[in-house]
Design an enzyme around this catalytic site. Structure first.
Site, short mmCIF file in Angstrom:
data_model
loop_
_atom_site.label_atom_id
_atom_site.label_comp_id
_atom_site.label_asym_id
_atom_site.label_seq_id
_atom_site.Cartn_x
_atom_site.Cartn_y
_atom_site.Cartn_z
N CYS A 62 42.29 73.98 67.08
CA CYS A 62 42.29 74.72 65.96
C CYS A 62 43.39 75.90 66.19
O CYS A 62 43.37 76.58 67.37
CB CYS A 62 40.85 75.43 65.61
SG CYS A 62 39.78 74.26 64.99
N ARG A 113 47.85 72.16 67.51
CA ARG A 113 46.34 72.50 67.98
C ARG A 113 45.21 71.79 67.35
O ARG A 113 44.10 71.74 67.65
CB ARG A 113 45.97 74.04 68.01
CG ARG A 113 46.89 74.87 68.78
CD ARG A 113 46.78 76.31 68.39
NE ARG A 113 45.54 76.52 68.98
CZ ARG A 113 45.35 76.95 70.55
NH1 ARG A 113 46.46 77.12 71.23
NH2 ARG A 113 44.24 77.24 71.18
N TRP A 158 40.86 71.34 64.14
CA TRP A 158 40.41 69.99 64.96
C TRP A 158 39.14 69.89 64.72
O TRP A 158 38.30 70.78 65.28
CB TRP A 158 41.26 70.21 66.19
CG TRP A 158 40.89 68.72 67.11
CD1 TRP A 158 41.74 67.75 67.12
CD2 TRP A 158 39.70 68.57 67.69
NE1 TRP A 158 41.07 66.47 67.68
CE2 TRP A 158 39.81 67.25 68.35
CE3 TRP A 158 38.69 69.19 68.19
CZ2 TRP A 158 38.92 66.69 69.30
CZ3 TRP A 158 37.86 68.76 69.13
CH2 TRP A 158 37.93 67.46 69.57
N ASN A 205 38.70 79.48 65.89
CA ASN A 205 38.76 78.50 66.82
C ASN A 205 37.75 78.51 68.05
O ASN A 205 37.56 79.53 68.76
CB ASN A 205 40.18 78.93 67.54
CG ASN A 205 40.34 77.90 68.73
OD1 ASN A 205 39.90 76.65 68.85
ND2 ASN A 205 41.32 78.36 69.76
N GLY A 206 37.00 77.53 68.26
CA GLY A 206 36.16 77.30 69.25
C GLY A 206 34.87 76.80 68.79
O GLY A 206 34.63 75.95 67.96
N GLU A 213 48.52 56.64 83.71
CA GLU A 213 49.09 57.50 82.81
C GLU A 213 49.72 56.61 81.70
O GLU A 213 49.57 56.82 80.49
CB GLU A 213 50.05 58.38 83.40
CG GLU A 213 51.04 59.27 82.66
CD GLU A 213 50.39 60.29 81.96
OE1 GLU A 213 49.17 60.59 81.99
OE2 GLU A 213 51.14 60.66 80.85
N LYS A 224 48.94 56.91 77.89
CA LYS A 224 50.08 56.96 76.51
C LYS A 224 50.03 56.07 75.67
O LYS A 224 50.13 56.31 74.60
CB LYS A 224 51.56 56.95 77.37
CG LYS A 224 51.86 58.04 78.27
CD LYS A 224 52.23 59.46 77.34
CE LYS A 224 50.82 60.43 77.57
NZ LYS A 224 50.60 61.35 78.48
N GLU A 259 46.80 56.43 73.40
CA GLU A 259 46.76 57.77 72.58
C GLU A 259 47.68 57.85 71.27
O GLU A 259 47.43 58.29 70.49
CB GLU A 259 46.60 59.12 73.44
CG GLU A 259 47.92 59.39 73.83
CD GLU A 259 48.05 60.73 74.91
OE1 GLU A 259 47.04 61.46 74.59
OE2 GLU A 259 48.69 60.81 75.66
N HIS A 273 38.07 42.48 90.83
CA HIS A 273 36.61 42.87 90.93
C HIS A 273 35.80 42.98 89.54
O HIS A 273 34.97 43.80 89.67
CB HIS A 273 36.39 44.13 91.94
CG HIS A 273 36.96 43.96 93.10
ND1 HIS A 273 36.20 43.31 94.03
CD2 HIS A 273 37.91 44.47 93.79
CE1 HIS A 273 36.78 43.28 95.17
NE2 HIS A 273 37.91 43.80 95.03
N LYS A 277 46.86 69.32 70.97
CA LYS A 277 47.61 69.42 72.03
C LYS A 277 46.66 70.45 73.20
O LYS A 277 46.82 70.23 74.18
CB LYS A 277 48.93 70.16 71.62
CG LYS A 277 49.61 70.13 73.11
CD LYS A 277 51.03 69.39 72.73
CE LYS A 277 51.77 69.34 74.19
NZ LYS A 277 51.68 68.08 74.96
C1 F6R Z 1 47.58 63.31 77.22
C2 F6R Z 1 47.13 64.88 77.12
C3 F6R Z 1 45.89 65.11 77.41
C4 F6R Z 1 46.10 66.55 78.11
C5 F6R Z 1 44.68 66.89 78.51
C6 F6R Z 1 44.74 68.39 79.71
O1 F6R Z 1 48.77 63.03 76.83
O2 F6R Z 1 48.30 65.52 76.66
O3 F6R Z 1 45.37 64.37 78.11
O4 F6R Z 1 46.65 66.37 79.51
O5 F6R Z 1 44.25 67.30 77.36
O6 F6R Z 1 45.47 69.51 78.93
P1 F6R Z 1 46.24 70.35 79.78
O7 F6R Z 1 47.12 69.84 80.50
O8 F6R Z 1 46.83 71.45 78.54
O9 F6R Z 1 45.14 71.05 80.50
#
Ligand code: F6R
Length: 678
Positions: free
Chosen positions: A2, A27, A73, A99-100, A551, A555, A558, A574, A673
């Site tokens: 948010c 956000r 969010w 926000n929270g 990773e 990617k 998501e 396994h 994000k």
């Molecule tokens: C994936 C992604 C998330 C962040 C995670 C931690 O692409 O961006 O998995 O890596 O939410 O975020 P930070 O690095 O901001 O603590």
């Protein structure tokens, strides 16, 4: 999660709030809303979905010069318009954005219901305007009536707060404080609160439990914007005759560089005349804004279809920037008196180091796994990597002489911050060797992380807009290489020759990434139609490339919503091998080095189950050409440096699959994000 913004000044608020929300949409983007005060009323407009829906709904002419805005969010309640912020009290005189998470909202809601309040949303936030309205109403009654309402727990002084009034005017602010024994005693905090509105918000925030940042306006106080912070980011911008607030300074820099970030337990009153900051207990605090030394960010795609693609292409520059920041330019093994790496960290951080524990989430957790490999293999320091959300509630036993590293690109991830704070706290009463040594790795040196830990390594990736982390991941990897090399130099765990070899290898990486982007992108794009109906992907890697398999899978899932799993290649047999058939592609990272042959054999096992094999392999490798159905070759570098290259094709694969499906690559569903809730 948010984003909140607020404005008070001489300009039309709506446009400023909207452009602030645009900067904060990363956000959260499931609904948005704006409330302003105009001619004695609150005007509130909310819309489900992206910000452009709100823009369309907003009335053309609204000259209000005060307002608050929110991009959501969802935590409590579906992403519907009725759950969108701002939320208001019953009389629609108070509007709040938050926000929270308000953890005790159920109890507050029940108590407010007993007082006759009706609620219109499923959110935790809605209790806040009701609570503020209740305090506003009590504070404006004569003292006798006020005291008569006290039996209700919600209105009684818990922890702090109770204001005594005389005929509607404040004569003294009394606060009930629970002492050690639990009894309440009143304490006079301030002879005159400057505003009943401020006082009501102060009383309300003292009743809230959880992590939150709020901005509040009231139709009866058209010249006041009140904001408060408890464990969620909130900064104030000081403009020319105008003041703003926002969850991220990104939304402020277009208006001002003079910024004050509130600390936990602080609230502020913004009026056209200035800003006053108070503690939740009611004490006036002396605070000074700082000057941001960065320029307004041009948030533009510069010809790329999506921010994510632009950010993938920025990676050679990011690698250069990190190396420039931390490598000593003219160091060589013959001139060993100079330090090869300059991280600017104090020597005490390294002294007698026995252990490193790393705390992170998501992609940052993957970068930390590569970090662990480097710290153990290069510097010989036992290193553990923890999910922040797990560490918080089941921390490992304390170890002595331990460096704790928090890794978070945003610097705002609630779980990471809370885990670091918890570790710091539990070490406080211990013997000297157990005292906390905290280091943060972040892309936002102005974030909450920086306020929590004494030392930061900045990752220099520049602002990342795409929700899926790409260039910030590469930058985190690079900082781990620098940290591991710095430690190995100081601990003499590597020969100077070997150190020089690795550093030279690092310097080649930007050109090598450029080559991958130039040569492989079109091929990857051409490959993607073949995955039009694919529902599952498996990624495998070993050693330093196992985290890259994780990773790659993250990617893909998501942004394309395709189910994907990453495994250490040796684990396939396994269990996960049961998933394989001709419909499940397996992406294997097979780079020359200690585990190359092993990965090739594991890939063969998958091939024997009809899986289609895609190999991220070195260029011109005959063995790889025989094994894999499709090759995405990268320059042949030594295994230790290979993650920086092998992750690039995986980012491109995820991007092009998602883009081909027509998905919103930069703002994938359900994500945000900056994850500022637990
Ligand atoms: C994936 C992604 C998330 C962040 C995670 C931690 O692409 O961006 O998995 O890596 O939410 O975020 P930070 O690095 O901001 O603590």
């Amino acid at each position: 999660m948010c984003g909140i913004v607020g404005y008070i000044g001489t300009q039309t608020a709506t446009e400023i709030l909207l452009s602030g929300l645009e900067k904060l949409e990363y956000r959260g983007y499931d609904s948005a809303g704006i409330a302003t005060v105009l001619e004695g009323d609150i005007h509130c407009v909310r819309a489900k979905g992206k910000l452009y829906n709100l823009r369309e709904k907003l009335e053309r002419e609204n000259p209000a010069q005060i307002g608050i805005g929110h991009t959501r969010w969802a935590t409590h309640g579906k992403p519907e318009e009725y759950n969108a912020h701002p939320h208001m009290d019953m009389a629609k005189r108070v509007a709040v954005v938050q926000n929270g998470i308000i953890e005790n909202y159920r109890e507050l809601r029940e108590e407010l219901k007993q007082l006759g309040h009706d609620f219109r949303s499923d959110t935790d936030t809605e209790v806040i305007p009701h609570l503020i309205a209740e305090f506003l109403s009590i504070n404006s009654r004569p003292q006798k009536e006020h005291v008569a309402t006290l039996p209700l727990a919600i209105l009684s002084p818990v922890g702090a707060t109770d204001t005594f009034l005389n005929g509607g005017g404040i004569v003294g602010s009394l606060v009930g404080i629970r002492d050690e024994g639990g009894s309440s005693r009143p304490k006079v905090l301030s002879p005159n609160s400057p505003s009943l509105f401020l006082e009501a918000v102060r009383q309300a925030v003292n009743k809230l439990e959880g992590a939150f940042a709020i901005a509040v306006i009231c139709a009866d106080y058209p010249d006041e914007l009140i904001i408060a912070r408890q464990q969620a980011p909130l900064s104030i911008g000081f403009g020319q005759g105008e003041f703003l607030c926002a969850s991220d300074t990104l939304a402020l820099v277009a208006h001002t560089r003079a910024v004050l970030t509130l600390e936990n337990g602080e609230l502020a009153r913004l009026t056209p005349l200035g800003v006053e900051v108070y503690s939740f207990a009611g004490d006036r605090l002396k605070k000074h804004p700082r000057t941001l030394n960065w320029n307004p960010i041009t948030v533009e795609k510069q010809g790329f279809r999506h921010f994510m693609l632009k950010e993938i292409h920025e990676q050679p520059g990011v690698v250069r920037a990190v190396l420039e920041a931390y490598l000593e330019n003219d160091w060589n093994s013959a001139e060993s008196s100079k330090m090869p790496i300059q991280l600017g960290l104090p020597i005490e951080l390294y002294a007698d180091l026995e252990q490193i524990q790393i705390i992170a989430c998501g992609t940052s957790w993957h970068a930390s796994l590569v970090g662990k490999y480097l710290l153990e293999q290069l510097a010989g320091i036992p290193t553990t990597v923890h999910y922040a959300s797990e560490f918080r509630y089941a921390p490992p036993p304390l170890t002595a002489n331990t460096l704790t590293i928090g890794v978070t690109q945003s610097g705002e991830t609630a779980d990471t911050l809370a885990a670091l704070a918890m570790d710091k706290e539990r070490r406080r009463s211990q013997l000297p060797q157990y005292q906390s040594r905290l280091l943060g790795i972040t892309n936002r040196p102005d974030s909450s992380l920086a306020a929590l830990v004494p030392q930061i390594i900045a990752t220099h990736a520049g602002i990342e807009i795409g929700v899926a982390a790409t260039k910030t991941f590469i930058a985190q990897l690079l900082t781990f290489y620098c940290l591991a090399l710095d430690l190995s130099y100081r601990r003499r765990t590597l020969s100077l020759k070997r150190l020089e070899e690795i550093i030279n290898g690092l310097r080649q990486l930007p050109a090598e990434i450029e080559m991958i982007l130039e040569v492989q992108e079109r091929y990857i794009q051409e490959l993607t139609p073949q995955f039009a109906d694919t529902q599952d992907f498996i990624f495998i890697g070993r050693g330093i490339n196992f985290p890259i398999a994780l990773e790659g899978a993250l990617k893909l899932k998501e942004i394309s919503y395709i189910h994907a799993e990453g495994y250490p290649a040796g684990e396939l047999k396994h269990g996960p091998i049961a998933l394989l058939d001709s419909k499940v592609p397996v992406v294997a990272i097979a780079m020359p080095g200690s585990v190359y042959e092993k990965v090739i054999s594991n890939a063969q096992e998958a091939k024997a189950r009809d899986a289609r094999l895609i190999g991220v392999t070195p260029m011109n490798d005959p063995e790889a050409s025989e094994t894999f159905d499709n090759l995405i070759p990268v320059p042949a570098v030594e295994e230790l440096l290979s993650p920086i290259l092998t992750v690039i094709p995986l980012q491109l694969l995820a991007y092009h699959i998602a883009a081909r499906r027509g998905l919103d690559v930069d703002q994938p569903r359900n994500l945000a994000k900056s994850v500022t809730v637990e």
